[in-house]
Design an enzyme around this catalytic site. Sequence first.
Site, short mmCIF file in Angstrom:
data_model
loop_
_atom_site.label_atom_id
_atom_site.label_comp_id
_atom_site.label_asym_id
_atom_site.label_seq_id
_atom_site.Cartn_x
_atom_site.Cartn_y
_atom_site.Cartn_z
N HIS A 212 0.80 -1.23 0.00
CA HIS A 212 0.00 0.00 0.00
C HIS A 212 0.83 1.27 0.00
CE1 HIS A 212 0.94 0.05 4.27
NE2 HIS A 212 0.52 1.29 4.30
C1 UD1 Z 1 -2.33 5.02 6.47
C2 UD1 Z 1 -1.08 5.38 7.23
C3 UD1 Z 1 -0.05 4.27 7.10
C4 UD1 Z 1 -0.64 2.93 7.47
C5 UD1 Z 1 -1.88 2.69 6.64
C6 UD1 Z 1 -2.52 1.35 6.97
C7 UD1 Z 1 -0.58 7.79 7.24
C8 UD1 Z 1 0.28 8.84 6.68
N1 UD1 Z 1 -0.45 6.59 6.68
O1 UD1 Z 1 -2.02 5.03 5.09
O2 UD1 Z 1 1.03 4.55 7.98
O3 UD1 Z 1 0.32 1.91 7.24
O4 UD1 Z 1 -2.80 3.76 6.89
O5 UD1 Z 1 -3.73 1.20 6.37
O6 UD1 Z 1 -1.33 8.05 8.15
N2 UD1 Z 1 -9.63 4.80 2.49
C9 UD1 Z 1 -10.80 4.08 2.36
N3 UD1 Z 1 -11.38 3.59 3.50
C10 UD1 Z 1 -10.85 3.81 4.73
C11 UD1 Z 1 -9.67 4.54 4.84
C12 UD1 Z 1 -9.05 5.02 3.71
O7 UD1 Z 1 -11.31 3.87 1.27
O8 UD1 Z 1 -11.44 3.37 5.74
C13 UD1 Z 1 -8.96 5.34 1.29
C14 UD1 Z 1 -8.76 6.84 1.40
O9 UD1 Z 1 -9.83 7.52 0.88
C15 UD1 Z 1 -7.47 7.07 0.61
C16 UD1 Z 1 -6.73 5.78 0.77
O10 UD1 Z 1 -7.65 4.80 1.23
O11 UD1 Z 1 -7.76 7.28 -0.73
C17 UD1 Z 1 -5.57 5.93 1.70
O12 UD1 Z 1 -5.97 6.26 3.05
P1 UD1 Z 1 -5.10 7.23 3.98
O13 UD1 Z 1 -5.66 7.32 5.33
O14 UD1 Z 1 -4.82 8.48 3.24
O15 UD1 Z 1 -3.67 6.56 4.11
P2 UD1 Z 1 -3.19 5.06 3.99
O16 UD1 Z 1 -2.53 4.88 2.67
O17 UD1 Z 1 -4.29 4.12 4.39
#
Ligand code: UD1
Length: 367
Positions: A212
């Site tokens: 990821h």
């Molecule tokens: C975050 C953490 C990372 C951790 C990871 C585990 C930061 C900087 N990064 O990264 O350290 O390893 O989580 O999962 O905080 N999304 C969904 N549903 C959700 C949550 C997110 O669809 O419940 C989507 C968001 O809209 C976004 C993407 O997933 O487009 C990434 O989510 P985001 O919270 O920005 O960071 P992660 O890449 O998950």
Amino acid sequence: MTTKLIDIIAGARPNFMKIAPIIRAIKAREATGGPLRYRLIHTGQHYDAKMSGDFFTQLGIPQPDVNLEVGSGTQAEQTGGIMTRYEKLLLEKRSDLCLVVGDVTSTMACAIAAQKLCVKVAHVEAGIRSGDWTMPEEINRMVTDSITNWFFTTSEVANENLRRSGVPDKAIFFVGNTMIDTLLSNMERLKQPPFWGELGLEAGKYFVVTLHRPANVDAGDTFSQLLKAIGDTTRGEKVVFPVHPRTAKTLRDVGAVPNNLLLVEPQPYLEFNYLVKHAKAVITDSGGITEETTVMGVPCMTLRNSTERPETVTMGTNELLGIDPKALKPALDRLFAGQWKRGSIPPLWDGHTSERIVKALESVLGA
Ligand code: UD1
């Protein structure tokens, strides 16, 4: 005895397994007259059932007292949103301490908001460093630790990083790993996922992949080369790939994936660790998973150039392969030849870290 109110902050998936045992330890002490009380604050950074709610249910985490509902956004949008909402909460009702865990955006945002209102900050999993400033998590670690009062650490390397940056010994508590508290206390509860039979999985005869990190999954070309290399080098064995929402977005543009890759939804905690425990090996770009594979003695290959958890490599079962897909073949050849290292469990990763944290908190808060 004076009671003290601690804000426990949780925002994203890897936070939930870190806070669960701390809450349990606080409650256990409270039942025998302990002085700490807590307010559980979910920032809403992760909000899907699959990324959040399922973890609360399986790990017996109480419903959050407050949900800041920040949702998706850029790094700055999430940081700003969480800071604004948490500051408002603190202005309405102050706490005696803000306890943050790990390195996600929520960790840093709440630490800043609290410290600016002179609410003390404790950081669980402090001091770890990858040295890679292109990872948002590294910025989160550095900023958080620069404004933390009490540092709870998982390793001697983390202690040394903190000392080198001028943190006095008396502020550092080498306590071990709360994520491993959760793993050890759930080892007997791990659950076979419902698709086990359907996909024909057999213990020791499949791989688990998780990816990821933006560097691996945000660009379609890089990601598809990586998937191809995984497909080519795993010798036709099944590869279970729980797809993170960030990864799912790029996957839509990648088109076909190698036949032996079995795409599944993000897994709940008990099912995911069941898969890991029985896997032949794990290929990942996560940090936390390298700690779990180390404790379970499962070979782990990390597709990153650096790690903030070097003990998983020096003591554990993990190896850093870098992000060039060519590195996979020689590593998998060694695995198939039965030449992977066995590893050992790092000091204090013993299932009792949260009790040590609670004891230390009572002492520093003068409760
Ligand atoms: C975050 C953490 C990372 C951790 C990871 C585990 C930061 C900087 N990064 O990264 O350290 O390893 O989580 O999962 O905080 N999304 C969904 N549903 C959700 C949550 C997110 O669809 O419940 C989507 C968001 O809209 C976004 C993407 O997933 O487009 C990434 O989510 P985001 O919270 O920005 O960071 P992660 O890449 O998950």
